[in-house]
Design a protein around this motif. Structure first.
Motif: not given
Length: 294
Positions: A33, A35-38, A248, A250-254
């Motif tokens: 998973d 992404s920029t968040v994880t 994308n 939403y700003g979260n590159a997955r």
């Protein structure tokens, strides 16, 4: 064996470093998973990314756009490349070489500069060349996105086939062409019954190479339309993977989900390659020519 390894070593290292390793890393990332968040704590999610792709409501639109882009551009690339090769091979060499040189200009032009030229030509009157020529003042990229995408890609892609086919035509023994002329064959009959059958291998190579290239290319679509105008009107599979992974809305590159789309694209490329090899009878193309002795 040692000599063979010495000669194959550099090429094998390049294939491993720039082809097999990136594919392996892409497949590995597709099971996470990331992404920029994880980014600092990615977890293994198995086939979750692939299941999410199957549930994507916009997947049919993207698949349709990808098929449309590949088929239309491929027909233009291969057909125009073959036409240009035939036209420039049966004229004086100086004229043919000069024309092929001019046709190579879009390929050697930087992509951004090339797209700027297209944007200038496709602008509304009195600035756009197409609007001035046709008398219809409109932004051609916005009003006819597929026309500009296919033509912009085709003008670049046709040059590759033109060079391959020209080299193959020049490699045909002149005795075969003279024999056809002695038998009374005209230019069209010579092309149809002598030249085209001998171009089966180059046509297979150009068709397969261009198909795989188009499946993974999105550069000119990104610069011309960025998947628009509107909502996913020219969004293809490779461009959608890029948007998911890097750009994308939403700003979260997955990265994981984008890698899953890229992995599917690799599998699709392998399937297409096998179909081409079967369609063009690859085994027969590699057979040693038979020599008949009276």
């Amino acid at each position: 064996l040692g000599v063979r390894l010495i000669f194959l070593g550099p090429a094998g290292a390049l294939v491993l470093l720039f082809f097999l390793l990136p594919v392996g890393l892409t497949i590995l990332l597709s099971f996470t998973d990331l992404s920029t968040v994880t980014f600092n704590r990615p977890t293994f999610v198995g086939l979750a990314n692939y299941r999410e792709l199957l549930r994507d409501p916009f997947l049919p639109i993207i698949l349709k756009n990808t098929a449309k882009y590949v088929v239309l551009t491929l027909l233009f690339n291969v057909g125009m490349g073959l036409t240009l090769a035939l036209l420039t091979s049966f004229v004086p060499d100086r004229l043919g070489d000069g024309f092929r040189t001019l046709w190579l200009l879009p390929r050697i032009t930087a992509s951004v500069v090339y797209v700027f030229i297209w944007q200038g030509m496709a602008a509304v009157a009195p600035y756009g060349l197409l609007s001035e020529i046709t008398g219809i003042s409109q932004n051609w990229i916005q009003q006819h996105p597929w026309f500009t995408v296919v033509l912009a890609n085709g003008l670049v892609g046709a040059s590759f086939g033109m060079l391959i086919f020209t080299a193959a035509i020049r490699a045909i023994p002149q005795e075969l062409l003279r024999a056809a002329a002695v038998d009374g064959a005209g230019l069209w009959a010579t092309v149809r019954f002598v030249v085209l059958p001998l171009l089966r291998w180059p046509i297979l190579f150009v068709t397969a190479y261009q198909t795989l290239s188009l499946l993974t290319s999105f550069e000119y679509i990104l610069l011309l339309t960025d998947g628009g105008p509107g909502f996913y009107s020219t969004e293809v599979w490779a461009l959608h993977a890029y948007h998911l992974a890097f750009s994308n809305y939403y700003g979260n590159a997955r990265f994981g989900l984008g890698a899953a789309m890229a992995a599917v694209l690799v599998l699709l490329g392998l399937v297409v390659s096998l179909i081409y090899l079967r369609l063009f009878n690859f085994r027969r193309l590699l057979e040693v020519p038979r020599i008949e002795v009276d």
